[in-house]
Design a protein around this motif. Structure first.
Motif, PDB file in Angstrom:
ATOM      1  N   PRO A  28       0.815  -1.205   0.000  1.00 26.36           N
ATOM      2  CA  PRO A  28       0.000   0.000   0.000  1.00 26.36           C
ATOM      3  C   PRO A  28       0.850   1.256   0.000  1.00 26.36           C
ATOM      4  CG  PRO A  28      -0.019  -1.009   2.164  1.00 26.36           C
ATOM      5  CD  PRO A  28       0.671  -1.966   1.250  1.00 26.36           C
ATOM      6  N   GLU A  29       0.371   2.286  -0.648  1.00 28.00           N
ATOM      7  CA  GLU A  29       1.064   3.560  -0.720  1.00 28.00           C
ATOM      8  C   GLU A  29       0.392   4.574   0.188  1.00 28.00           C
ATOM      9  OE1 GLU A  29       0.935   4.625  -4.758  1.00 28.00           O
ATOM     10  OE2 GLU A  29       2.129   2.936  -5.469  1.00 28.00           O
ATOM     11  N   ASN A  30       1.163   5.581   0.602  1.00 27.21           N
ATOM     12  CA  ASN A  30       0.578   6.633   1.433  1.00 27.21           C
ATOM     13  C   ASN A  30      -0.408   7.446   0.612  1.00 27.21           C
ATOM     14  OD1 ASN A  30       2.091   5.808   3.562  1.00 27.21           O
ATOM     15  ND2 ASN A  30       3.694   7.360   3.294  1.00 27.21           N
ATOM     16  N   GLY A  31      -1.326   8.141   1.302  1.00 24.12           N
ATOM     17  CA  GLY A  31      -2.326   8.942   0.623  1.00 24.12           C
ATOM     18  C   GLY A  31      -3.711   8.441   0.930  1.00 24.12           C
ATOM     19  N   ALA A  32      -4.720   9.212   0.497  1.00 22.92           N
ATOM     20  CA  ALA A  32      -6.109   8.854   0.759  1.00 22.92           C
ATOM     21  C   ALA A  32      -6.506   7.613  -0.021  1.00 22.92           C
ATOM     22  CB  ALA A  32      -7.013  10.023   0.388  1.00 22.92           C
ATOM     23  N   ALA A  75       4.757  -1.223  14.320  1.00 19.97           N
ATOM     24  CA  ALA A  75       5.105  -2.624  14.538  1.00 19.97           C
ATOM     25  C   ALA A  75       4.935  -3.051  15.990  1.00 19.97           C
ATOM     26  CB  ALA A  75       6.551  -2.873  14.086  1.00 19.97           C
ATOM     27  N   ASP A  76       5.077  -2.096  16.938  1.00 14.65           N
ATOM     28  CA  ASP A  76       4.943  -2.428  18.360  1.00 14.65           C
ATOM     29  C   ASP A  76       3.519  -2.259  18.860  1.00 14.65           C
ATOM     30  OD1 ASP A  76       4.686   0.286  18.297  1.00 14.65           O
ATOM     31  OD2 ASP A  76       6.276   0.714  19.738  1.00 14.65           O
ATOM     32  N   ASN A  77       2.564  -2.115  17.941  1.00  9.23           N
ATOM     33  CA  ASN A  77       1.137  -1.928  18.235  1.00  9.23           C
ATOM     34  C   ASN A  77       0.785  -0.539  18.748  1.00  9.23           C
ATOM     35  OD1 ASN A  77       0.318  -4.487  17.433  1.00  9.23           O
ATOM     36  ND2 ASN A  77       0.641  -5.363  19.468  1.00  9.23           N
ATOM     37  N   SER A  78       1.750   0.369  18.836  1.00 10.14           N
ATOM     38  CA  SER A  78       1.423   1.731  19.259  1.00 10.14           C
ATOM     39  C   SER A  78       0.695   2.459  18.137  1.00 10.14           C
ATOM     40  CB  SER A  78       2.696   2.491  19.638  1.00 10.14           C
ATOM     41  OG  SER A  78       3.563   2.592  18.514  1.00 10.14           O
ATOM     42  N   VAL A  79      -0.076   3.453  18.508  1.00 13.56           N
ATOM     43  CA  VAL A  79      -0.922   4.158  17.554  1.00 13.56           C
ATOM     44  C   VAL A  79      -0.075   5.041  16.645  1.00 13.56           C
ATOM     45  CG1 VAL A  79      -2.800   5.823  17.308  1.00 13.56           C
ATOM     46  CG2 VAL A  79      -2.862   4.133  19.143  1.00 13.56           C
ATOM     47  N   ALA A  80      -0.294   4.884  15.342  1.00 15.67           N
ATOM     48  CA  ALA A  80       0.416   5.706  14.368  1.00 15.67           C
ATOM     49  C   ALA A  80      -0.479   6.791  13.784  1.00 15.67           C
ATOM     50  CB  ALA A  80       0.966   4.838  13.233  1.00 15.67           C
ATOM     51  N   GLY A  81      -1.791   6.613  13.888  1.00 13.38           N
ATOM     52  CA  GLY A  81      -2.706   7.590  13.311  1.00 13.38           C
ATOM     53  C   GLY A  81      -4.042   7.587  14.000  1.00 13.38           C
ATOM     54  N   PRO A  82      -4.888   8.547  13.671  1.00 16.96           N
ATOM     55  CA  PRO A  82      -6.175   8.692  14.356  1.00 16.96           C
ATOM     56  C   PRO A  82      -7.144   7.560  14.045  1.00 16.96           C
ATOM     57  CG  PRO A  82      -6.051  10.152  12.474  1.00 16.96           C
ATOM     58  CD  PRO A  82      -4.689   9.558  12.617  1.00 16.96           C
ATOM     59  N   SER A 108      -6.272   8.148   5.197  1.00 23.48           N
ATOM     60  CA  SER A 108      -4.863   8.406   4.922  1.00 23.48           C
ATOM     61  C   SER A 108      -4.005   7.518   5.801  1.00 23.48           C
ATOM     62  CB  SER A 108      -4.525   9.880   5.180  1.00 23.48           C
ATOM     63  OG  SER A 108      -5.230  10.713   4.296  1.00 23.48           O
ATOM     64  N   ILE A 109      -3.001   6.922   5.209  1.00 23.67           N
ATOM     65  CA  ILE A 109      -2.115   6.018   5.938  1.00 23.67           C
ATOM     66  C   ILE A 109      -0.975   6.821   6.554  1.00 23.67           C
ATOM     67  CG2 ILE A 109      -0.632   4.001   5.789  1.00 23.67           C
ATOM     68  CD1 ILE A 109      -2.242   3.126   3.366  1.00 23.67           C
ATOM     69  N   PRO A 110      -0.862   6.855   7.878  1.00 27.02           N
ATOM     70  CA  PRO A 110       0.196   7.647   8.522  1.00 27.02           C
ATOM     71  C   PRO A 110       1.575   7.040   8.283  1.00 27.02           C
ATOM     72  CG  PRO A 110      -1.583   7.123  10.042  1.00 27.02           C
ATOM     73  CD  PRO A 110      -1.760   6.247   8.856  1.00 27.02           C
ATOM     74  N   GLU A 111       2.579   7.889   8.359  1.00 24.02           N
ATOM     75  CA  GLU A 111       3.966   7.457   8.219  1.00 24.02           C
ATOM     76  C   GLU A 111       4.317   6.484   9.337  1.00 24.02           C
ATOM     77  OE1 GLU A 111       7.312   7.445   5.934  1.00 24.02           O
ATOM     78  OE2 GLU A 111       5.601   8.777   5.610  1.00 24.02           O
ATOM     79  N   GLY A 112       5.015   5.427   9.015  1.00 25.16           N
ATOM     80  CA  GLY A 112       5.448   4.460  10.010  1.00 25.16           C
ATOM     81  C   GLY A 112       4.463   3.352  10.283  1.00 25.16           C
ATOM     82  N   SER A 113       3.308   3.375   9.622  1.00 25.93           N
ATOM     83  CA  SER A 113       2.298   2.343   9.861  1.00 25.93           C
ATOM     84  C   SER A 113       2.731   1.014   9.263  1.00 25.93           C
ATOM     85  CB  SER A 113       0.963   2.759   9.242  1.00 25.93           C
ATOM     86  OG  SER A 113       0.528   3.974   9.776  1.00 25.93           O
ATOM     87  N   THR A 114       2.451  -0.080   9.984  1.00 25.29           N
ATOM     88  CA  THR A 114       2.755  -1.415   9.474  1.00 25.29           C
ATOM     89  C   THR A 114       1.546  -2.342   9.541  1.00 25.29           C
ATOM     90  OG1 THR A 114       3.472  -2.229  11.630  1.00 25.29           O
ATOM     91  CG2 THR A 114       5.157  -1.202  10.228  1.00 25.29           C
ATOM     92  N   LYS A 115       0.493  -1.918  10.226  1.00 20.29           N
ATOM     93  CA  LYS A 115      -0.673  -2.785  10.397  1.00 20.29           C
ATOM     94  C   LYS A 115      -1.890  -1.923  10.718  1.00 20.29           C
ATOM     95  CE  LYS A 115       1.318  -4.862  13.866  1.00 20.29           C
ATOM     96  NZ  LYS A 115       1.576  -5.784  15.002  1.00 20.29           N
ATOM     97  N   ILE A 116      -3.035  -2.576  10.766  1.00 26.96           N
ATOM     98  CA  ILE A 116      -4.264  -1.917  11.188  1.00 26.96           C
ATOM     99  C   ILE A 116      -4.812  -2.659  12.395  1.00 26.96           C
ATOM    100  CG2 ILE A 116      -6.632  -1.369  10.605  1.00 26.96           C
ATOM    101  CD1 ILE A 116      -5.777  -1.037   7.780  1.00 26.96           C
ATOM    102  N   ILE A 117      -5.244  -1.894  13.398  1.00 31.74           N
ATOM    103  CA  ILE A 117      -5.921  -2.434  14.582  1.00 31.74           C
ATOM    104  C   ILE A 117      -7.316  -1.824  14.597  1.00 31.74           C
ATOM    105  CG2 ILE A 117      -5.976  -2.404  17.095  1.00 31.74           C
ATOM    106  CD1 ILE A 117      -2.939  -2.549  17.051  1.00 31.74           C
TER     107      ILE A 117
END
Length: 581
Positions: A28-32, A75-82, A108-117
């Protein structure tokens, strides 16, 4: 759907996912992007579901009120975006109700994201994020089956490397949910012959265990912020059986007590599961409950006893309480302060008593207030920066100890005398204890009758050798509860001499060491109600006035006060406060 489903699951790759179009794996690429999550419920035969069928099984179905809340994680499950909300596509709900699609068209995919929770929820749910990495769910109160199912927790997660897409502007995935909770159905048989009023309130409480009732979940794991406590369940009763439902964290130690309350009656059983509770399954807990007594009483300082039929055969003693042969007894309280004790019986019954009487309020106190004084008063005036302490106040024997009627129509006896406000002067007071309601308050007796004056023995004010204690009053205005015009020396508190008095009522702290009167709220402000006047009757202070004779009247009382203890609100004190030493 009825349940609160917590999910840590998957992001998703295209609207075509719900239409079963084959997709290729892409990064996946960044952006909406359009985010689509295809959610699948577990098998009701092995997984918890949403409504009880006639055959005793549980059926799980999505409905139009379901939503998905999802956020991007590192990657550590911490929140990367809203957090973002995905709405259900009602047309995507499968015939059996177990599969549905949820979409959000602009994510929008935040920088540093590796997964979705994410978590799946119903509009009735209260699960939320704590502003950090945890999903929070309060399951302490569950009113019925629907509420219990709304508290279920299901989770899953998807890494970006597992996402699929045929469109650079869309992402989709399909995952089954994995449960972390289980459903308990309680079927509790009442003792034979128990009569239940159809209108009686019924509840079940799981207590005295290590059950988590406030969940903080991160990465599908119960976090350290989670809290242990009671589960309070709504219940119904029919044919001698009480029924209640609860969602519980499956990994919890569920050894606890089951308390059933029907109106004023209590019943008890042990809850000791014979095997480990498995996540995602439903269990029926069948127990026979025993009637117990769980009493809390206030009792007088004198020795006494009461019948207690549900204490069992064994004698029990704790502190000043003792039980034997169906009777609880207590000794006389001579400690000079309130005391408490609790008996706990083998069958689960309890009896807790607070022993308290007017004499327990005697002792040494300090008084905190704004203070006014003259050259002849025992204390100087204070400033407007803070409440000042008047030390050396003694609650001892009353001056007269009279029994009189108040404006509420009730009679009160002055059992206490308050000394230290003005030389040898004593202000009588009543300690009003309602043993049935388990409340206490103290009324300071402000007396302007023809016999109220007493010698103050100050060696000053030779023309005014008598002292009396009166209400200091102001006027309630649209802008203030009490303000000018003032009425600090009113020697006539009523139209008749026999009713020329009032009590100023002080609240009592839970530890019985602090008495407070605060005129700084409409709920706390007391008005003089014995006088015909309707203005300048808001009591904001205790006034000390001097008189030519014991006859407290306009002809004898000096028009200016000699001391005033006023209930201003300061940072260090609100109102007039007596604190026991």
């Amino acid at each position: 759907m009825y349940k609160k489903i917590l999910t840590i699951f998957a992001l998703a790759a295209s609207l075509l996912a719900c239409n079963k179009v084959e997709n290729e794996v892409v990064a996946p690429e960044n952006g909406a992007k359009t985010l689509t999550i295809t959610a699948t419920l577990g098998d009701p035969a092995t997984r918890l579901s949403y409504s009880e069928a006639t055959d005793g099984s549980y059926k799980a179905r999505f409905n139009n009120d379901d939503v998905v809340w999802a956020y991007f994680a590192k990657a550590d499950n911490s929140v990367a975006g809203p957090v973002t909300k995905l709405a259900i596509d009602p047309k995507s709900i499968s015939f059996d109700g177990k599969t549905a699609c949820f979409r959000q068209p602009a994510v929008s995919i935040p920088e540093g994201s590796t997964k979705i929770i994410a978590y799946l929820a119903n509009t009735a749910n209260t699960t939320n994020f704590d502003g950090g990495d945890d999903i929070v769910s309060d399951i302490s109160s569950q009113a019925n089956l629907t509420a219990a199912l709304n508290n279920q927790v299901i989770y899953g997660a998807v890494d970006f490397k597992d996402l699929t897409s045929t469109n650079p502007d869309a992402l989709a995935a399909s995952i089954p949910f994995s449960y972390k909770t289980s459903l308990l159905k309680f079927s509790l048989a009442l003792p034979e012959g128990t009569e239940v009023d159809p209108k009686a309130a019924v509840s079940v409480n799981l207590t005295s265990g290590k059950i988590h009732n406030k969940l903080h979940i991160s990465g599908g794991v119960l976090g350290t912020k989670s809290e242990e406590g009671d589960l309070n369940l709504g219940a119904t009763v029919a044919n001698g059986v009480v029924t209640a439902y609860a969602a519980v964290w499956a990994a919890d130690d569920l050894n606890s007590k089951i308390f059933v309350t029907i109106d004023k009656d209590s019943f008890l059983a042990d809850f000791k599961p014979s095997a480990t509770i498995a996540a995602g399954k439903a269990y029926t807990v069948e127990r026979a409950v025993t009637k117990v007594s769980m009493e809390t009483k206030w009792i007088a300082d004198e020795a006494g006893s009461v019948e207690f039929p549900n204490g069992g055969a064994a004698a029990v003693t704790e502190g000043f309480l003792s039980y034997a042969d169906g009777k609880i007894s207590w000794t006389k309280n001579e400690t000079g302060k309130p005391r408490s004790a609790k008996l706990v019986f083998a069958n689960g019954s309890t009896f807790e008593a607070l022993q308290i009487g007017p004499a327990d309020f005697k002792g040494n106190y300090s008084l905190w207030s704004k203070r006014f004084g003259t050259a002849t008063s025992p204390y100087a005036s204070s400033d407007n920066s803070a409440a000042v302490e008047t030390a050396g106040i003694v609650f001892g024997e009353p001056l007269k100890g009279e029994t009189l009627q108040d404006v509420d129509g009730k009679t009160y006896t002055n059992q206490i005398g308050v000394k230290g406000l003005y030389y040898d002067g004593i202000m009588d007071a009543t300690v009003a204890i309602d043993y049935e309601a388990m409340t206490a308050r103290v009324g300071m007796f402000l007396d302007a009758r023809s016999t109220a004056g007493q010698l103050h023995n100050s060696g000053k004010l030779a023309d005014y050798p008598y002292v009396c204690f009166l209400p200091g009053m102001g006027t309630t205005t649209p802008k203030s509860l009490w303000a000018e015009p003032w009425n600090f020396v009113q020697p006539d508190l009523s139209t008749t001499d026999t009713a020329d008095y009032t009590w100023l009522w002080f609240t009592v702290s839970s530890d019985f060491t602090t008495l407070n009167y605060s005129p700084n709220s409409s709920a706390g402000l007391q008005y003089l109600k014995t006088d015909a006047k309707k203005t300048a009757n808001a009591i904001c202070a205790i006034t000390v006035a001097v008189s030519k004779s014991a006859d407290i009247s306009s002809a004898n009382v000096r028009t200016n006060w000699d001391a005033v203890y006023q209930g201003n609100k300061f940072n260090n004190n609100d109102g007039i406060t007596f604190i026991k030493k």
